[in-house]
Design a protein around this motif. Sequence first.
Motif, short mmCIF file in Angstrom:
data_model
loop_
_atom_site.label_atom_id
_atom_site.label_comp_id
_atom_site.label_asym_id
_atom_site.label_seq_id
_atom_site.Cartn_x
_atom_site.Cartn_y
_atom_site.Cartn_z
N LEU A 135 -11.58 0.72 5.62
CA LEU A 135 -10.69 1.82 6.00
C LEU A 135 -11.42 2.79 6.92
O LEU A 135 -11.49 3.99 6.67
CB LEU A 135 -10.15 2.54 4.76
N THR A 156 -10.48 -2.51 8.65
CA THR A 156 -9.45 -2.53 7.61
C THR A 156 -10.08 -2.55 6.22
O THR A 156 -9.68 -1.78 5.34
CB THR A 156 -8.54 -3.76 7.78
N TYR A 170 0.83 -1.20 0.00
CA TYR A 170 0.00 0.00 0.00
C TYR A 170 0.86 1.26 0.00
O TYR A 170 1.93 1.28 0.63
CB TYR A 170 -0.87 0.06 1.25
N LEU A 216 -3.41 -1.28 8.48
CA LEU A 216 -2.93 -2.12 7.39
C LEU A 216 -1.69 -2.89 7.82
O LEU A 216 -1.56 -4.08 7.55
CB LEU A 216 -2.64 -1.26 6.16
N VAL A 268 0.14 5.07 1.25
CA VAL A 268 -0.82 5.97 1.85
C VAL A 268 -0.25 7.38 1.79
O VAL A 268 0.78 7.67 2.39
CB VAL A 268 -1.12 5.59 3.32
N LYS A 291 -9.99 8.79 0.76
CA LYS A 291 -10.78 8.95 1.98
C LYS A 291 -10.79 10.43 2.35
O LYS A 291 -9.77 11.10 2.28
CB LYS A 291 -10.17 8.15 3.14
N ILE A 345 -4.88 4.53 9.59
CA ILE A 345 -5.16 3.60 8.49
C ILE A 345 -3.89 2.82 8.17
O ILE A 345 -3.92 1.60 7.98
CB ILE A 345 -5.70 4.36 7.26
N ILE A 366 -3.74 4.88 -1.54
CA ILE A 366 -4.75 5.52 -0.72
C ILE A 366 -4.37 6.99 -0.55
O ILE A 366 -3.22 7.31 -0.24
CB ILE A 366 -4.85 4.85 0.67
#
Length: 576
Positions: free
Chosen positions: A508, A505, A124, A155, A126, A382, A151, A351
Amino acid sequence: MNIFETYLDKIIDLIKKANQDNLITLPENLSGINVDIPPSKFNCDMSTNVAMVLSKPNNKSPIEVAEIITNIIKENDENIDDIKIEKPGFINLKFKKIFWNNFLKTIINQKNYGSNTLKDSKKYLVEFVSANPTGPLHVGHCRGAILGDVISNLLTFNNHKVTKEYYVNDYGNQIIHFTKSVYFRIREILFKEKFPIDNKDLYPGDYLVDIAKNIIEQNKGINFDNFDSISKDLTKLSVQESIKLIKFNLNNLGISHDNFASETDIVLNNEVDQVVDKLKKDQFVYLGKIKAPEGEDSKNWVEREQLLFKSTDFGDDKDRALQKTDKSWTYFASDVAYHNTKLKRNFDVLINILGADHAGYIKRITSVVEALSGDKNKLICKVSQLVKLIKDGQPFKMSKRKGDYITVEDLISEVGKDATRFIMLSRSNDVELDFDFTKVKEKSKDNPLYYVQYCYARISSVFRNLDKSINDKIEVSNYDFKYTDDEIKIFKKISQWPKCVDVATAKLEPHRIPVYLYELASEFHSYWNMGRADVTKRFIEKDNTIKDEKIVFLKVVSNIIKNGMNIIGVETPEKM
RNA sequence: GCGCUUGUAGCUCAACUGGAUAGAGCGCCUGACUUCGGAUCAGGAGGUUCUGGGUUCGACUCCUAGCAGGCGCACCA
């Protein structure tokens, strides 16, 4: 160990077998079958809707199907103490005590109980905060910063690989204004020239004076007579100072990024040209004009021909400009290039955490990532909603113009890192949040942080009184415990922790963690108080020893609180 | 005008990705410290889940049309 997943698998195996034996017919899709937490009023531990889902393909009422299935479960599962069919067709299961004993035995020394080890580990990226490097962070940045951090923690807790990144917008007009502001502050210090306070493009904040001082001190060789001749170097220095401030702020919030990606680097490395070429090849870019939107402001609309990205192909309401009329790139263009560099680094999922005021940006950026990657779900955005500050029951307004906004430092020194993190996370990220200074500072039940921490501290105190440590590994040979419903009620809650982590998760939605911890703490406090009237509910015996079943009980509760608070990023003090 | 988002108890919010009689805290009322930590607990009152339609065994949740608040809507970043 997620007992809900285990039982879902078990039930699906059983009905598949029953299908082979021609007892029931299965629908094509079994995905509607769930194993769930029953409402508390039912005296059971787990419930399933399987009979309702199978009702139609079998041409039978859910109750009839439930009767068939309960018989199958009874014959095949030695853990079931009681099995009941409830009104619409739910099957409610109650476990034998031995089930809970085995459950505790499995999780007692599991370090990351609740983390999902079965699913594939993914990579991921972020991206969060990414505030303009023109000064320290203020309260508005805070919620998104914490959201992104947690978040990432979630993860990571679930065995994914996470890179936390900050995109530094160190390019464009705002940075020029910022650098000029620093320049005028430097001249103010060196040459006693008055700072042009009336220039609305400049940044008035006091922190610029400190930045100016630092730059003067560390760069004695530079001649500050002429802006143009030093603007490049000064920009670099000013941004550096700004980032230093921001990192300091983040650090005080308990946040550290793995990577700071610079917009300037992306532009200078010709990343923008490359990505635009790529989009051109795939016919996502054309020379055209944006039409004026319906409504009042259409009068002043000037149509201009410019390079546009076809975001309408992906559901956006208008195409988006990549180039200004002077042929320089727009902010969007360099952000497209930035996202292309993310794609080149081979992450499975990207993300982005955005503030509410940037929600309108989501469509175009997800569109372009889809265009570049061919994957609609590559980028997830998000949004963190506004925080309304309240002090003594009154809303608290900030003015950016005057430079009198509340900084992260103000907030932390007032209420502390942990309370800030816990409160900011305790609501779903897409509802506005009231942040009440007075309440957050209170050390009472009003403040959920202390409520959960107090639970941990109470457990610690038991260990302390026994000359043990809460961190000790628990060694128990015989798990033949005689727990009552009062303890089992809490074990049920404990069994739900992996499910909570799983949902938090998958969606999120980190707010589920503090909400769960509050509920667990509540049940524990309730149990604790039973000890006043009922000696058997106390942990420490008269001879200052503790029974194995009680120490196991304490350990599993404290483990979850510790893990949960770690995910949230707050301390679990052993004494308060 | 368009897009996104929110609407649940007097107030602040949950509701496990469609489940059962919608749950907590605050506030209000009544009670519990010779207790392993009272920063706690037990009990009471409080609801047409913004409105209308639809989908289905079943809707706070999904679809649709509205209403109300918030945010956004050009070459700013």
